[in-house]
Design a protein around this motif. Structure first.
Motif, PDB file in Angstrom:
ATOM      1  N   TYR A 111      33.565  -0.535  35.336  1.00  0.00           N
ATOM      2  CA  TYR A 111      33.849  -2.131  35.804  1.00  0.00           C
ATOM      3  C   TYR A 111      34.254  -2.752  34.618  1.00  0.00           C
ATOM      4  O   TYR A 111      33.787  -2.551  33.434  1.00  0.00           O
ATOM      5  N   PHE A 112      35.585  -3.439  34.470  1.00  0.00           N
ATOM      6  CA  PHE A 112      36.172  -3.906  33.339  1.00  0.00           C
ATOM      7  C   PHE A 112      36.465  -5.442  34.008  1.00  0.00           C
ATOM      8  O   PHE A 112      37.195  -5.746  34.673  1.00  0.00           O
ATOM      9  N   ILE A 113      35.910  -6.286  33.210  1.00  0.00           N
ATOM     10  CA  ILE A 113      36.037  -7.926  33.439  1.00  0.00           C
ATOM     11  C   ILE A 113      36.997  -8.381  32.096  1.00  0.00           C
ATOM     12  O   ILE A 113      36.664  -8.479  31.216  1.00  0.00           O
ATOM     13  N   SER A 114      38.569  -8.623  32.529  1.00  0.00           N
ATOM     14  CA  SER A 114      39.593  -8.852  31.684  1.00  0.00           C
ATOM     15  C   SER A 114      39.482 -10.487  31.278  1.00  0.00           C
ATOM     16  O   SER A 114      39.985 -11.188  31.674  1.00  0.00           O
ATOM     17  N   THR A 115      38.546 -10.835  30.258  1.00  0.00           N
ATOM     18  CA  THR A 115      38.660 -12.058  29.894  1.00  0.00           C
ATOM     19  C   THR A 115      38.887 -11.870  28.245  1.00  0.00           C
ATOM     20  O   THR A 115      38.970 -10.762  27.690  1.00  0.00           O
ATOM     21  N   PRO A 116      38.701 -13.166  27.532  1.00  0.00           N
ATOM     22  CA  PRO A 116      39.057 -12.736  26.247  1.00  0.00           C
ATOM     23  C   PRO A 116      38.214 -11.846  25.250  1.00  0.00           C
ATOM     24  O   PRO A 116      38.502 -11.171  24.313  1.00  0.00           O
ATOM     25  N   GLN A 117      36.926 -11.785  25.838  1.00  0.00           N
ATOM     26  CA  GLN A 117      35.914 -11.112  25.481  1.00  0.00           C
ATOM     27  C   GLN A 117      35.890  -9.458  26.100  1.00  0.00           C
ATOM     28  O   GLN A 117      35.303  -8.731  25.585  1.00  0.00           O
ATOM     29  N   ASN A 118      36.590  -9.382  27.295  1.00  0.00           N
ATOM     30  CA  ASN A 118      36.755  -7.911  27.652  1.00  0.00           C
ATOM     31  C   ASN A 118      35.510  -7.377  27.826  1.00  0.00           C
ATOM     32  O   ASN A 118      35.089  -6.545  27.172  1.00  0.00           O
ATOM     33  N   LEU A 119      34.846  -7.836  29.019  1.00  0.00           N
ATOM     34  CA  LEU A 119      33.553  -7.233  29.234  1.00  0.00           C
ATOM     35  C   LEU A 119      33.445  -5.876  29.945  1.00  0.00           C
ATOM     36  O   LEU A 119      34.183  -5.802  30.931  1.00  0.00           O
ATOM     37  N   LEU A 120      32.875  -4.987  29.496  1.00  0.00           N
ATOM     38  CA  LEU A 120      32.719  -3.496  30.140  1.00  0.00           C
ATOM     39  C   LEU A 120      31.246  -3.423  30.693  1.00  0.00           C
ATOM     40  O   LEU A 120      30.370  -3.666  30.111  1.00  0.00           O
ATOM     41  N   ILE A 122      29.282  -0.171  32.702  1.00  0.00           N
ATOM     42  CA  ILE A 122      29.247   1.140  33.180  1.00  0.00           C
ATOM     43  C   ILE A 122      27.912   1.453  33.820  1.00  0.00           C
ATOM     44  O   ILE A 122      26.894   0.871  33.519  1.00  0.00           O
ATOM     45  N   GLU A 123      28.044   2.182  34.710  1.00  0.00           N
ATOM     46  CA  GLU A 123      26.787   2.795  35.592  1.00  0.00           C
ATOM     47  C   GLU A 123      26.351   4.056  34.796  1.00  0.00           C
ATOM     48  O   GLU A 123      27.039   4.968  34.621  1.00  0.00           O
ATOM     49  N   ALA A 124      24.978   3.935  34.674  1.00  0.00           N
ATOM     50  CA  ALA A 124      24.391   5.130  33.909  1.00  0.00           C
ATOM     51  C   ALA A 124      24.216   6.196  35.047  1.00  0.00           C
ATOM     52  O   ALA A 124      23.681   6.143  36.060  1.00  0.00           O
ATOM     53  N   LYS A 125      25.056   7.319  34.697  1.00  0.00           N
ATOM     54  CA  LYS A 125      24.900   8.348  35.609  1.00  0.00           C
ATOM     55  C   LYS A 125      23.679   9.178  35.473  1.00  0.00           C
ATOM     56  O   LYS A 125      22.925   9.315  34.449  1.00  0.00           O
ATOM     57  N   ASN A 126      23.138   9.452  36.739  1.00  0.00           N
ATOM     58  CA  ASN A 126      21.994  10.058  36.830  1.00  0.00           C
ATOM     59  C   ASN A 126      20.737   9.224  36.344  1.00  0.00           C
ATOM     60  O   ASN A 126      19.604   9.538  35.988  1.00  0.00           O
ATOM     61  N   ALA A 127      21.029   7.894  36.449  1.00  0.00           N
ATOM     62  CA  ALA A 127      20.194   6.754  36.016  1.00  0.00           C
ATOM     63  C   ALA A 127      19.535   6.833  34.551  1.00  0.00           C
ATOM     64  O   ALA A 127      18.412   6.477  34.376  1.00  0.00           O
ATOM     65  N   ASP A 128      20.542   7.481  33.894  1.00  0.00           N
ATOM     66  CA  ASP A 128      19.964   7.851  32.236  1.00  0.00           C
ATOM     67  C   ASP A 128      20.671   6.766  31.359  1.00  0.00           C
ATOM     68  O   ASP A 128      21.681   6.784  30.902  1.00  0.00           O
ATOM     69  N   LEU A 129      19.695   5.720  30.991  1.00  0.00           N
ATOM     70  CA  LEU A 129      20.404   4.658  30.185  1.00  0.00           C
ATOM     71  C   LEU A 129      20.599   5.184  28.844  1.00  0.00           C
ATOM     72  O   LEU A 129      21.598   4.898  28.277  1.00  0.00           O
ATOM     73  N   ALA A 130      19.759   6.147  28.351  1.00  0.00           N
ATOM     74  CA  ALA A 130      20.257   6.581  26.985  1.00  0.00           C
ATOM     75  C   ALA A 130      21.591   7.153  26.766  1.00  0.00           C
ATOM     76  O   ALA A 130      22.404   6.929  25.930  1.00  0.00           O
ATOM     77  N   ARG A 131      21.782   8.140  27.637  1.00  0.00           N
ATOM     78  CA  ARG A 131      22.919   8.915  27.642  1.00  0.00           C
ATOM     79  C   ARG A 131      24.144   7.965  28.167  1.00  0.00           C
ATOM     80  O   ARG A 131      25.441   8.137  27.630  1.00  0.00           O
ATOM     81  N   GLY A 132      23.763   7.107  29.168  1.00  0.00           N
ATOM     82  CA  GLY A 132      24.766   6.065  29.572  1.00  0.00           C
ATOM     83  C   GLY A 132      25.130   5.155  28.454  1.00  0.00           C
ATOM     84  O   GLY A 132      26.474   4.793  28.261  1.00  0.00           O
ATOM     85  N   PHE A 133      24.188   4.804  27.549  1.00  0.00           N
ATOM     86  CA  PHE A 133      24.640   4.150  26.402  1.00  0.00           C
ATOM     87  C   PHE A 133      25.601   4.654  25.498  1.00  0.00           C
ATOM     88  O   PHE A 133      26.577   4.319  24.945  1.00  0.00           O
ATOM     89  N   THR A 134      25.535   6.183  25.305  1.00  0.00           N
ATOM     90  CA  THR A 134      26.424   6.680  24.490  1.00  0.00           C
ATOM     91  C   THR A 134      28.072   6.623  25.056  1.00  0.00           C
ATOM     92  O   THR A 134      28.861   6.530  24.402  1.00  0.00           O
ATOM     93  N   GLN A 135      27.891   6.941  26.472  1.00  0.00           N
ATOM     94  CA  GLN A 135      29.045   6.573  27.085  1.00  0.00           C
ATOM     95  C   GLN A 135      29.667   5.242  26.821  1.00  0.00           C
ATOM     96  O   GLN A 135      30.856   5.091  26.542  1.00  0.00           O
ATOM     97  N   LEU A 136      28.867   4.237  27.001  1.00  0.00           N
ATOM     98  CA  LEU A 136      29.410   2.614  26.687  1.00  0.00           C
ATOM     99  C   LEU A 136      29.721   2.841  25.365  1.00  0.00           C
ATOM    100  O   LEU A 136      30.720   1.992  25.302  1.00  0.00           O
ATOM    101  N   ALA A 137      29.027   3.142  24.561  1.00  0.00           N
ATOM    102  CA  ALA A 137      29.480   3.094  23.137  1.00  0.00           C
ATOM    103  C   ALA A 137      30.901   3.482  22.841  1.00  0.00           C
ATOM    104  O   ALA A 137      31.721   2.898  22.202  1.00  0.00           O
ATOM    105  N   VAL A 138      31.228   4.762  23.183  1.00  0.00           N
ATOM    106  CA  VAL A 138      32.453   5.458  23.386  1.00  0.00           C
ATOM    107  C   VAL A 138      33.780   4.672  24.021  1.00  0.00           C
ATOM    108  O   VAL A 138      34.832   4.380  23.430  1.00  0.00           O
ATOM    109  N   GLU A 139      33.205   3.978  24.821  1.00  0.00           N
ATOM    110  CA  GLU A 139      34.188   3.148  25.731  1.00  0.00           C
ATOM    111  C   GLU A 139      34.422   1.923  25.022  1.00  0.00           C
ATOM    112  O   GLU A 139      35.597   1.537  24.964  1.00  0.00           O
ATOM    113  N   LEU A 140      33.454   1.414  24.157  1.00  0.00           N
ATOM    114  CA  LEU A 140      33.798   0.133  23.482  1.00  0.00           C
ATOM    115  C   LEU A 140      34.631   0.535  22.350  1.00  0.00           C
ATOM    116  O   LEU A 140      35.770  -0.228  22.102  1.00  0.00           O
TER     117      LEU A 140
END
Length: 202
Positions: A111-120, A122-140
């Protein structure tokens, strides 16, 4: 003695691949020259709407839907929240938005909301927030290189639908701050929605 690289220069990595790697988030981000810090984040807050209709909708969804699958969590919890934000601020909600920066930074933003701040978000796959945050960090990191926006910070969140965790990328300092707090839906809906609005309207 220099540290051995953990990413193969000849390999191609999608965003979702990073959530599957066994390495620590900090070690993965170091490959991009970015530092990870755990912080108690002070995030912008605004709540320009009446929360009650959304709270009722989410509670009804939770009673009707068993959240065993990713698609169930997306449709019952994540989409209604983000739709509420985009409807109010009158911007499109981009879903599975394709981005390619390099062979190491490519894939789709959930999900991407295109405002000046560009909010990302992401859904944590397999409901794993720790690994999901790794993905979020790379996407940022990818968003930092991809966007024309010159704002000093980029914001993102990883969610299982009923749990949300936020992160900030300080672009010039090349630091990603991972919030040590998590927020539950529906009990923390006020805080989550206020934060999403605060980011989108700042």
């Amino acid at each position: 003695m220099s540290k051995a690289r953990i990413l193969d220069p000849s390999e191609s990595y999608t965003f979702s691949k990073y959530a599957q790697l066994a390495y620590d988030t900090a070690d993965i981000l170091a490959e991009f020259g970015v530092t990870l810090k755990n912080s108690s984040l002070q995030l912008p807050q605004q709540l320009p709407i009446d929360l009650e209709p959304l709270r009722i909708e989410l509670q009804e969804n939770l009673m009707l839907v068993d959240l065993v699958s990713e698609i169930a969590r997306r449709e019952a919890l994540i989409f209604p929240i983000l739709k509420t934000i985009c409807k109010f601020i009158q911007v499109p909600l981009k879903i599975e938005y394709p981005v390619r920066v390099s062979n190491w930074l490519k894939g789709s933003f959930d999900y991407f909301i295109s405002t000046p701040q560009n909010l990302l978000v992401i859904e944590a796959k397999n409901a794993d927030l720790a690994r999901g945050f790794t993905q979020l960090a790379v996407e940022l990191i990818a968003l930092d290189q991809w966007t024309d926006s010159t704002v000093p910070m980029l914001y993102g969140s990883v969610t299982t639908g009923d749990t949300w965790k936020f992160g900030i990328f300080q672009r010039q300092e090349k630091i990603i701050h991972k919030d040590i707090n998590t927020y539950a839906i529906p009990s923390d809906l006020n805080w989550v929605l206020s934060t999403l609005f605060g980011i989108s309207l700042s």
